[in-house]
Enzyme design. Structure first.
Site, PDB file in Angstrom:
ATOM      1  CG  ASP A  47      -2.305   0.584   0.872  1.00 54.42           C
ATOM      2  OD1 ASP A  47      -2.349   1.811   0.658  1.00 54.42           O
ATOM      3  OD2 ASP A  47      -3.307  -0.139   0.839  1.00 54.42           O
ATOM      4  CG  HIS A  69      -5.509   3.588   0.536  1.00 56.03           C
ATOM      5  ND1 HIS A  69      -5.024   2.312   0.378  1.00 56.03           N
ATOM      6  CD2 HIS A  69      -6.801   3.545   0.144  1.00 56.03           C
ATOM      7  CE1 HIS A  69      -5.972   1.529  -0.098  1.00 56.03           C
ATOM      8  NE2 HIS A  69      -7.070   2.246  -0.250  1.00 56.03           N
ATOM      9  CB  SER A  90      -9.342   0.072  -0.358  1.00 57.93           C
ATOM     10  OG  SER A  90      -8.429   0.156  -1.411  1.00 57.93           O
TER      11      SER A  90
END
Length: 527
Positions: A148, A181, A461
């Site tokens: 990520d 994120h 996600s």
């Protein structure tokens, strides 16, 4: 089709965009006179192929020796000659993969974030996947590799976990996060039970984390970079690889790496995608990968979640509250006459603030030179795009823009690829009506860094780390199980929430931690 397994697929280019849920292909700048490709070579031909690439004016961007390949940028006119070189197995596009999550700013989400900022809360997803029902002492600590945007290792809810990692992004280091994120994903897996913020699926350090950072602030990365990260996960002896990312096109080279490491026992889990169509996202569409769909708090399928025969299991992915680094995300601010309003920042608006008189600019559907000079434009939604309204305000001399809704609810807008120089925010219809009575008063409007440590996101996600976390939690009690057996046990113990039996929207159903543990205790691994 046997649960937990998917038919092998060949590389397919689907007619859908890889731009999903806020991740923009425009974030990756390309030179149209050159191409970036992955060149796979035959055994023993590495030196010969590298020499040929150099002779054609190409530059090697990534060495993928684990999979007999290199990533190359070279003049487009030389591509055909490259493909004809001896020793080459195949040449493929170095496809772009993007994050599959986007910030949620609903009223309910804001309340949940506010609660997490004051006292430790249990996100609804933890309850839905039964992580809060698992008791006892784990027998070992599986390692989860998160591919990520990195992690904020100093975050109050993440510090204290067993962490290691490697950076492939060219931005910061593996233990920093310029996108937010990756930290959000990590929090869902392993936010600590420490009396602050939130708790993750493994709130008591039942897993360790290995961070393979591939994304910078843009949320875009090439398949070659992701492949390097996958191989790093393998070298780090990860047991589970969590990938909240995807593309509409498959990478054969990335598939090689996943298939090879899957055979060595690593469990791969990836996001099904956020296009809300039947399109297949990769790597989730690979047989060696669990494809994860998203559901909401009511266990209903999220309409942005892609649905197809590859979807294997579902998990919470709507308004998921988790950890983020401070001052990485931004927030819209507005106050008029000393009164503050809740507004939403327009996506891709510049991060800046201004103070100026508020002026009514109607629908903002036509510029008028000098009419808004030195003023903040108050604009009604309708007729033309948000970006055009802001450009017209700017052209008319405006220094900021407030666009209010023409229906109930929050106004969430974007500038798209239009570059503007003034800050712009969205307001509710009700606040717009009030603001019209305050025309002429001093207004402060801006896009500013958000100091919050917790945020709500939507996306497959967010569903993916719920499944990755549950896989790690369940596996921590059964060290003798293999990765494939854990995968099968999760599928067979899932709560059926869609059409009876397996369905394309939610697969086998909602992942369940306690049910999986109970099933393995009763029937053994993989049954």
């Amino acid at each position: 089709m046997t649960k937990g397994f998917k038919p092998l697929r060949t590389a397919v280019v689907l007619a859908v965009s890889a731009v999903v849920c806020g991740a923009s292909m425009a974030a990756v700048k390309t030179d149209t006179s050159s191409v970036r490709v992955i060149v796979a070579y035959k055994a023993g031909a590495a030196a010969k192929v590298s020499k040929a690439v150099a002779a054609l004016g190409g530059k090697v961007g990534a060495d993928l020796a684990d999979d007999n390949a290199i990533a190359v940028t070279l003049p487009k006119a030389k591509l055909a000659k490259l493909k004809a070189q001896a020793g080459i197995d195949y040449v493929e596009d170095d496809v772009i993969q993007t994050i599959q999550g986007k910030r949620s700013v609903s009223t309910k989400a804001r309340k949940a974030m506010a609660a997490a900022a004051v006292t430790e809360t249990v996100p609804y997803g933890i309850t839905l996947v039964q992580a809060d029902q698992v008791a006892g002492t784990p027998k070992w600590t599986p390692k989860v590799c998160i591919i990520d945007s990195g992690i904020d290792a100093t975050h109050e809810d993440l510090a204290g976990n067993t962490l290691a990692g490697q950076n492939f992004s060219g931005s910061g280091s593996w233990n920093t996060d310029e996108n937010a994120h990756g930290s959000h994903v990590a929090g869902t897996i392993a936010a600590r039970d420490n009396d602050v913020g939130v708790v993750g699926v493994n709130a008591n350090k039942q897993v360790s984390l290995y961070i393979a950072k591939v994304f910078d602030a843009t949320g875009s990365a090439s398949a070659s970079v992701v492949t390097k990260a996958i191989n790093a996960c393998g070298r780090a002896k990860a047991n589970i690889v969590s990938m909240s990312l995807g593309s509409s096109s498959n990478s054969r080279t990335e598939q090689r790496a996943i298939d090879r490491l899957s055979k060595k026992g690593i469990l791969f889990i990836a996001a099904a995608g956020n296009a809300g169509t039947t399109a297949v996202s990769y790597p989730a569409g690979l047989a060696s990968v669990m494809s994860v769909a998203a559901v909401d708090e009511a266990k209903a399928w999220a309409d942005f979640s892609q649905y197809n025969a590859d979807v294997e299991i579902a998990a919470p992915g709507v308004a998921v509250v988790s950890t983020v680094p401070p001052n990485v995300l931004t927030m819209g601010v507005l106050s008029v006459g000393g009164v503050s309003y809740t507004v939403q920042s327009m996506e891709n608006s510049p991060v800046k603030s201004v103070t100026a008189p508020l002026a009514d600019f109607g629908f903002g559907d036509a510029p008028a030179a000098g009419s808004m000079t030195g003023k903040v434009c108050l604009i009604s939604r309708g007729n033309i795009s948000f970006a055009d309204k802001v450009v017209n305000c700017q052209t008319s001399g405006g220094v900021g823009a407030v666009i209010y809704n023409n229906t109930t609810g929050e106004l969430l807008g974007t500038m798209g690829e239009t570059v503007t120089t003034i800050p712009s925010v969205g307001a509710t219809q009700a606040d717009g009506a009030t603001l019209l009575t305050q025309v002429g008063q001093s207004a402060h409007v801006g896009i500013e860094p958000d100091p919050a440590l917790y945020a709500s996101f939507n996306g497959t996600s967010m569903a993916t780390p719920h499944v990755s976390g549950v896989a790690g939690l369940v596996w921590s009690y059964f060290p003798s199980c293999t990765g494939q057996q854990i995968r099968t046990s999760l599928v067979n113990s899932a709560l059926d929430i869609g059409d009876a039996g397996r369905d394309d929207k939610t697969g086998a159903g909602l992942v369940q931690a306690k049910a999986a543990i109970d099933r393995i205790n009763s029937l053994g691994c993989g049954n």
